[in-house]
Design a protein around this motif. Sequence first.
Motif, PDB file in Angstrom:
ATOM      1  N   ARG A 105      33.628  37.722 -35.483  1.00 31.29           N
ATOM      2  CA  ARG A 105      33.761  36.523 -36.325  1.00 31.29           C
ATOM      3  C   ARG A 105      33.885  35.242 -35.496  1.00 31.29           C
ATOM      4  NH1 ARG A 105      37.983  33.539 -38.514  1.00 31.29           N
ATOM      5  NH2 ARG A 105      39.421  34.839 -37.339  1.00 31.29           N
ATOM      6  N   ILE A 106      34.609  35.330 -34.370  1.00 35.14           N
ATOM      7  CA  ILE A 106      34.820  34.111 -33.581  1.00 35.14           C
ATOM      8  C   ILE A 106      33.625  33.847 -32.658  1.00 35.14           C
ATOM      9  CG2 ILE A 106      36.312  33.049 -31.831  1.00 35.14           C
ATOM     10  CD1 ILE A 106      38.702  34.309 -33.324  1.00 35.14           C
ATOM     11  N   GLU A 107      33.090  34.920 -32.074  1.00 34.29           N
ATOM     12  CA  GLU A 107      31.904  34.744 -31.213  1.00 34.29           C
ATOM     13  C   GLU A 107      30.728  34.181 -31.999  1.00 34.29           C
ATOM     14  OE1 GLU A 107      32.207  38.028 -27.639  1.00 34.29           O
ATOM     15  OE2 GLU A 107      31.504  38.661 -29.602  1.00 34.29           O
ATOM     16  N   LEU A 118      41.560  39.899 -37.440  1.00 35.72           N
ATOM     17  CA  LEU A 118      41.156  38.606 -36.873  1.00 35.72           C
ATOM     18  C   LEU A 118      39.659  38.535 -36.596  1.00 35.72           C
ATOM     19  CD1 LEU A 118      44.226  38.079 -34.606  1.00 35.72           C
ATOM     20  CD2 LEU A 118      43.268  36.318 -36.094  1.00 35.72           C
ATOM     21  N   LEU A 119      39.089  39.628 -36.083  1.00 36.99           N
ATOM     22  CA  LEU A 119      37.689  39.582 -35.665  1.00 36.99           C
ATOM     23  C   LEU A 119      36.749  40.104 -36.746  1.00 36.99           C
ATOM     24  CD1 LEU A 119      38.051  40.591 -31.922  1.00 36.99           C
ATOM     25  CD2 LEU A 119      38.230  38.342 -33.003  1.00 36.99           C
ATOM     26  N   GLY A 120      37.299  40.896 -37.678  1.00 33.75           N
ATOM     27  CA  GLY A 120      36.439  41.507 -38.695  1.00 33.75           C
ATOM     28  C   GLY A 120      36.437  40.788 -40.028  1.00 33.75           C
ATOM     29  N   ARG A 147      43.070  37.723 -21.527  1.00 31.85           N
ATOM     30  CA  ARG A 147      43.437  36.685 -22.509  1.00 31.85           C
ATOM     31  C   ARG A 147      44.941  36.697 -22.785  1.00 31.85           C
ATOM     32  NH1 ARG A 147      39.197  34.166 -24.532  1.00 31.85           N
ATOM     33  NH2 ARG A 147      37.220  35.220 -24.899  1.00 31.85           N
ATOM     34  N   PHE A 148      45.478  35.500 -23.053  1.00 32.73           N
ATOM     35  CA  PHE A 148      46.876  35.344 -23.491  1.00 32.73           C
ATOM     36  C   PHE A 148      46.982  33.967 -24.136  1.00 32.73           C
ATOM     37  CE2 PHE A 148      51.578  34.932 -22.675  1.00 32.73           C
ATOM     38  CZ  PHE A 148      51.979  36.061 -23.349  1.00 32.73           C
ATOM     39  N   LEU A 149      48.088  33.274 -23.942  1.00 35.31           N
ATOM     40  CA  LEU A 149      48.318  31.998 -24.626  1.00 35.31           C
ATOM     41  C   LEU A 149      47.166  31.008 -24.487  1.00 35.31           C
ATOM     42  CD1 LEU A 149      50.233  30.002 -26.134  1.00 35.31           C
ATOM     43  CD2 LEU A 149      51.006  29.279 -23.864  1.00 35.31           C
ATOM     44  N   ALA A 150      46.580  30.901 -23.293  1.00 33.02           N
ATOM     45  CA  ALA A 150      45.532  29.890 -23.079  1.00 33.02           C
ATOM     46  C   ALA A 150      44.368  30.073 -24.052  1.00 33.02           C
ATOM     47  CB  ALA A 150      45.044  29.921 -21.632  1.00 33.02           C
ATOM     48  N   SER A 151      44.102  31.329 -24.484  1.00 26.03           N
ATOM     49  CA  SER A 151      43.038  31.536 -25.484  1.00 26.03           C
ATOM     50  C   SER A 151      43.387  30.813 -26.779  1.00 26.03           C
ATOM     51  CB  SER A 151      42.839  33.034 -25.772  1.00 26.03           C
ATOM     52  OG  SER A 151      42.125  33.658 -24.737  1.00 26.03           O
ATOM     53  N   SER A 152      44.640  30.931 -27.203  1.00 26.48           N
ATOM     54  CA  SER A 152      45.021  30.243 -28.445  1.00 26.48           C
ATOM     55  C   SER A 152      44.949  28.730 -28.268  1.00 26.48           C
ATOM     56  CB  SER A 152      46.440  30.644 -28.871  1.00 26.48           C
ATOM     57  OG  SER A 152      46.443  31.951 -29.402  1.00 26.48           O
ATOM     58  N   ALA A 211      50.357  39.189 -32.800  1.00 24.16           N
ATOM     59  CA  ALA A 211      49.851  40.212 -31.876  1.00 24.16           C
ATOM     60  C   ALA A 211      50.474  40.003 -30.495  1.00 24.16           C
ATOM     61  CB  ALA A 211      48.322  40.127 -31.793  1.00 24.16           C
ATOM     62  N   ARG A 212      50.592  38.728 -30.109  1.00 30.94           N
ATOM     63  CA  ARG A 212      51.169  38.374 -28.793  1.00 30.94           C
ATOM     64  C   ARG A 212      52.646  38.750 -28.734  1.00 30.94           C
ATOM     65  NH1 ARG A 212      48.876  33.285 -28.432  1.00 30.94           N
ATOM     66  NH2 ARG A 212      47.131  34.535 -27.685  1.00 30.94           N
ATOM     67  N   ALA A 213      53.378  38.479 -29.800  1.00 31.31           N
ATOM     68  CA  ALA A 213      54.814  38.790 -29.844  1.00 31.31           C
ATOM     69  C   ALA A 213      55.040  40.287 -29.630  1.00 31.31           C
ATOM     70  CB  ALA A 213      55.404  38.353 -31.183  1.00 31.31           C
ATOM     71  N   LYS A 263      35.273  37.516 -17.884  1.00 31.53           N
ATOM     72  CA  LYS A 263      36.711  37.646 -17.572  1.00 31.53           C
ATOM     73  C   LYS A 263      37.203  39.092 -17.675  1.00 31.53           C
ATOM     74  CE  LYS A 263      37.719  37.053 -22.240  1.00 31.53           C
ATOM     75  NZ  LYS A 263      37.587  38.499 -22.408  1.00 31.53           N
ATOM     76  N   THR A 264      36.622  39.889 -18.589  1.00 28.72           N
ATOM     77  CA  THR A 264      37.078  41.278 -18.752  1.00 28.72           C
ATOM     78  C   THR A 264      36.760  42.089 -17.492  1.00 28.72           C
ATOM     79  OG1 THR A 264      36.779  41.089 -21.118  1.00 28.72           O
ATOM     80  CG2 THR A 264      36.924  43.324 -20.237  1.00 28.72           C
ATOM     81  N   THR A 265      35.547  41.914 -16.967  1.00 28.49           N
ATOM     82  CA  THR A 265      35.164  42.562 -15.708  1.00 28.49           C
ATOM     83  C   THR A 265      36.093  42.114 -14.596  1.00 28.49           C
ATOM     84  OG1 THR A 265      32.868  42.546 -16.411  1.00 28.49           O
ATOM     85  CG2 THR A 265      33.257  42.832 -14.053  1.00 28.49           C
ATOM     86  N   VAL A 308      35.620  31.595 -21.734  1.00 27.69           N
ATOM     87  CA  VAL A 308      34.873  31.640 -22.993  1.00 27.69           C
ATOM     88  C   VAL A 308      34.269  33.028 -23.163  1.00 27.69           C
ATOM     89  CG1 VAL A 308      34.329  29.171 -22.914  1.00 27.69           C
ATOM     90  CG2 VAL A 308      32.729  30.826 -21.916  1.00 27.69           C
ATOM     91  N   ASP A 309      33.847  33.349 -24.385  1.00 30.99           N
ATOM     92  CA  ASP A 309      33.161  34.613 -24.632  1.00 30.99           C
ATOM     93  C   ASP A 309      31.914  34.659 -23.749  1.00 30.99           C
ATOM     94  OD1 ASP A 309      34.588  35.882 -27.007  1.00 30.99           O
ATOM     95  OD2 ASP A 309      34.286  33.836 -27.707  1.00 30.99           O
ATOM     96  N   GLY A 310      31.764  35.760 -22.996  1.00 29.32           N
ATOM     97  CA  GLY A 310      30.608  35.884 -22.110  1.00 29.32           C
ATOM     98  C   GLY A 310      30.852  35.335 -20.716  1.00 29.32           C
TER      99      GLY A 310
END
Length: 206
Positions: free
Chosen positions: A155-157, A57-59, A100-105, A77-79, A20-22, A15-17
């Motif tokens: 937008r999603i967060e 997507l985010l803006g 992130r990849f498919l599981a995010s969607s 974007a994934r393709a 995972k990025t770290t 999830v956001d926060g």
Amino acid sequence: MTGAVRGRFIVLEGVDGSGKTTQARLAARALRAAGRTVIETREPGGTVLGERLREVLLGASPGALADTAEVALFAAARAQLVAEVIRPALVRGDWVVCDRFLASSLAYQGVGRGLGIDAVAQANALAMDGCVPDLTVIVDVPAGTARARRGAADRIEAEDDAFHARVAEGYRQLAARFADRMTAVDGTGTPDEVHARVMARLGAVA
Ligand code: TYD
């Protein structure tokens, strides 16, 4: 699909926060230290098209994107990322660590938006071109921890707590249903503590 795949494809999710990025960064660094050639990338983004789609997507203003259009744009974007970055790297024999990849969607659009895991997986099949991650590590943290760790909201967060709770539940469903290729690790504690847990799971695909 062209070219035999020889490398390994690792995805960090959460999830956001969740941190995972770290963890993606630390995992890539450790794999390099172990002698692997590692390509680090992220979704949505990682290509010129993907970064433009990320902005859309985010803006976008709230309500501007139909949920189905959101699925299609993440898949686009994934393709592009698969065609331009991931598949060529795997064919070379490199390791790919993707934030992130498919599981995010599946978690955000499938469960968070309520479109269904199977419907979203189907919508992504062509985009993935057979590039299924060898291992998806889901960094699992309590909702309060994730909320406290989140930065400026996109937008999603900016969705409400109920949406984020559905996404977290979506990740739990994925870890249970696809236990052969998705695994959750406890994301509480220091980054180094979580890193050790992630690396223990990566041992399975090394
Ligand atoms: P992310 O890059 O993790 O955010 P940050 O800029 O904080 O590092 O992810 C951007 C957002 O996109 C995040 O809220 C999750 C969402 N998302 C989906 O809803 N579906 C998807 O398929 C992907 C890849 C991301």
